[in-house]
Scaffold this motif. Structure first.
Motif, mmCIF file in Angstrom:
data_model
loop_
_atom_site.group_PDB
_atom_site.id
_atom_site.type_symbol
_atom_site.label_atom_id
_atom_site.label_comp_id
_atom_site.label_asym_id
_atom_site.label_seq_id
_atom_site.Cartn_x
_atom_site.Cartn_y
_atom_site.Cartn_z
ATOM 1 N N GLN A 120 -1.162 -4.066 -2.292
ATOM 2 C CA GLN A 120 -2.174 -3.570 -3.223
ATOM 3 C C GLN A 120 -3.147 -2.628 -2.520
ATOM 4 O O GLN A 120 -3.460 -1.551 -3.034
ATOM 5 C CB GLN A 120 -2.937 -4.735 -3.855
ATOM 6 N N GLU A 121 -3.613 -3.013 -1.350
ATOM 7 C CA GLU A 121 -4.559 -2.171 -0.607
ATOM 8 C C GLU A 121 -3.925 -0.838 -0.213
ATOM 9 O O GLU A 121 -4.557 0.216 -0.332
ATOM 10 C CB GLU A 121 -5.055 -2.912 0.636
ATOM 11 N N LEU A 123 1.597 8.344 3.602
ATOM 12 C CA LEU A 123 1.645 7.009 4.197
ATOM 13 C C LEU A 123 1.328 7.061 5.689
ATOM 14 O O LEU A 123 0.629 6.188 6.209
ATOM 15 C CB LEU A 123 3.007 6.365 3.954
ATOM 16 N N SER A 124 1.816 8.084 6.360
ATOM 17 C CA SER A 124 1.540 8.197 7.792
ATOM 18 C C SER A 124 0.047 8.400 8.037
ATOM 19 O O SER A 124 -0.503 7.885 9.009
ATOM 20 C CB SER A 124 2.365 9.316 8.430
ATOM 21 N N GLU A 125 -0.600 9.142 7.156
ATOM 22 C CA GLU A 125 -2.045 9.354 7.272
ATOM 23 C C GLU A 125 -2.807 8.051 7.023
ATOM 24 O O GLU A 125 -3.688 7.682 7.789
ATOM 25 C CB GLU A 125 -2.507 10.425 6.278
ATOM 26 N N VAL A 126 -2.468 7.369 5.947
ATOM 27 C CA VAL A 126 -3.161 6.127 5.590
ATOM 28 C C VAL A 126 -2.941 5.049 6.648
ATOM 29 O O VAL A 126 -3.858 4.314 7.010
ATOM 30 C CB VAL A 126 -2.703 5.624 4.198
ATOM 31 N N ALA A 168 -4.922 3.025 -1.590
ATOM 32 C CA ALA A 168 -5.225 4.115 -0.670
ATOM 33 C C ALA A 168 -4.338 5.339 -0.930
ATOM 34 O O ALA A 168 -4.739 6.462 -0.634
ATOM 35 C CB ALA A 168 -5.054 3.643 0.775
ATOM 36 N N CYS A 169 -3.151 5.094 -1.502
ATOM 37 C CA CYS A 169 -2.209 6.186 -1.781
ATOM 38 C C CYS A 169 -2.264 6.660 -3.226
ATOM 39 O O CYS A 169 -1.604 7.625 -3.592
ATOM 40 C CB CYS A 169 -0.784 5.739 -1.462
ATOM 41 N N GLN A 202 3.571 -1.950 -7.078
ATOM 42 C CA GLN A 202 5.008 -2.054 -7.320
ATOM 43 C C GLN A 202 5.759 -0.906 -6.639
ATOM 44 O O GLN A 202 6.886 -1.073 -6.190
ATOM 45 C CB GLN A 202 5.331 -2.065 -8.822
ATOM 46 N N GLN A 203 5.101 0.255 -6.572
ATOM 47 C CA GLN A 203 5.729 1.403 -5.922
ATOM 48 C C GLN A 203 5.887 1.136 -4.429
ATOM 49 O O GLN A 203 6.930 1.450 -3.844
ATOM 50 C CB GLN A 203 4.912 2.664 -6.155
ATOM 51 N N ILE A 204 4.894 0.529 -3.813
ATOM 52 C CA ILE A 204 4.987 0.172 -2.392
ATOM 53 C C ILE A 204 6.111 -0.845 -2.198
ATOM 54 O O ILE A 204 6.908 -0.737 -1.259
ATOM 55 C CB ILE A 204 3.641 -0.369 -1.860
#
Length: 122
Positions: free
Chosen positions: A25-26, A56-59, A30-31, A36-38
Motif C-alpha cells: 500500500q505504501e 519504482l527505482s526512484e521510490v 508513492a507511485c 493491487q497493481q504492486i
C-alpha cells in the motif's frame, strides 16, 4: 504465463520493498497506483513498463540495474533465485537495524562480523 524476466523483476521488487520496510500500500501510494497493481508486478501477473520501472527505482532508491541483478545466473539455474537468504525476515531485520546505526557503529559492527567469520574459517 509470466516470462522469466517478469518473475525476476517481481521478486527483486518485493525484496527491495520489504528490505525498506514498506507495505504494498505504501509503495503503491508513492507511485500513484493501487496496491493491487504492486501485487500484480510482484507476482509477475502484469509487466512493468520502462517508465514504471524507472519510477519504482526512484521510490525504492535503487538503480534500475538492481532489478536485473542476478537474472542471468537465475536463468541458468532454471529461475532459482540466488541469495534467498535476503528473503528471510531475520536478514531484513538485521539490515534495517544496521542502517539505523550511525556510520562509526556500522563500521565497527561490520569489522566485528568479519572478524567472527575469520575465526569460524580458521
Amino acid at each position: 504465463m509470466a516470462d522469466e524476466i517478469d518473475v525476476h523483476l517481481g521478486r527483486r521488487l518485493r525484496r527491495r520493498r520489504r528490505l525498506l520496510g514498506l507495505t504494498q500500500q505504501e509503495l503503491a501510494e508513492a507511485c500513484g497506483v493501487r496496491f493491487q497493481q504492486i501485487q500484480k508486478y510482484e507476482c509477475a501477473a502484469n509487466r512493468m513498463s520502462a517508465a514504471r520501472l524507472w519510477q519504482l527505482s526512484e521510490v525504492l532508491e535503487a538503480p534500475i540495474s538492481y532489478f536485473y541483478d542476478g537474472f542471468t545466473e537465475a536463468k541458468a539455474r532454471g529461475g532459482e533465485e540466488a541469495g534467498e537468504v535476503f528473503a528471510r525476515k531475520e536478514t531484513r531485520d538485521l539490515v534495517r537495524a544496521y542502517y539505523q546505526l550511525g556510520e562509526r557503529p556500522r563500521r565497527r559492527l561490520l569489522d566485528l562480523a568479519k572478524s567472527l567469520n575469520g575465526e569460524a574459517e580458521g
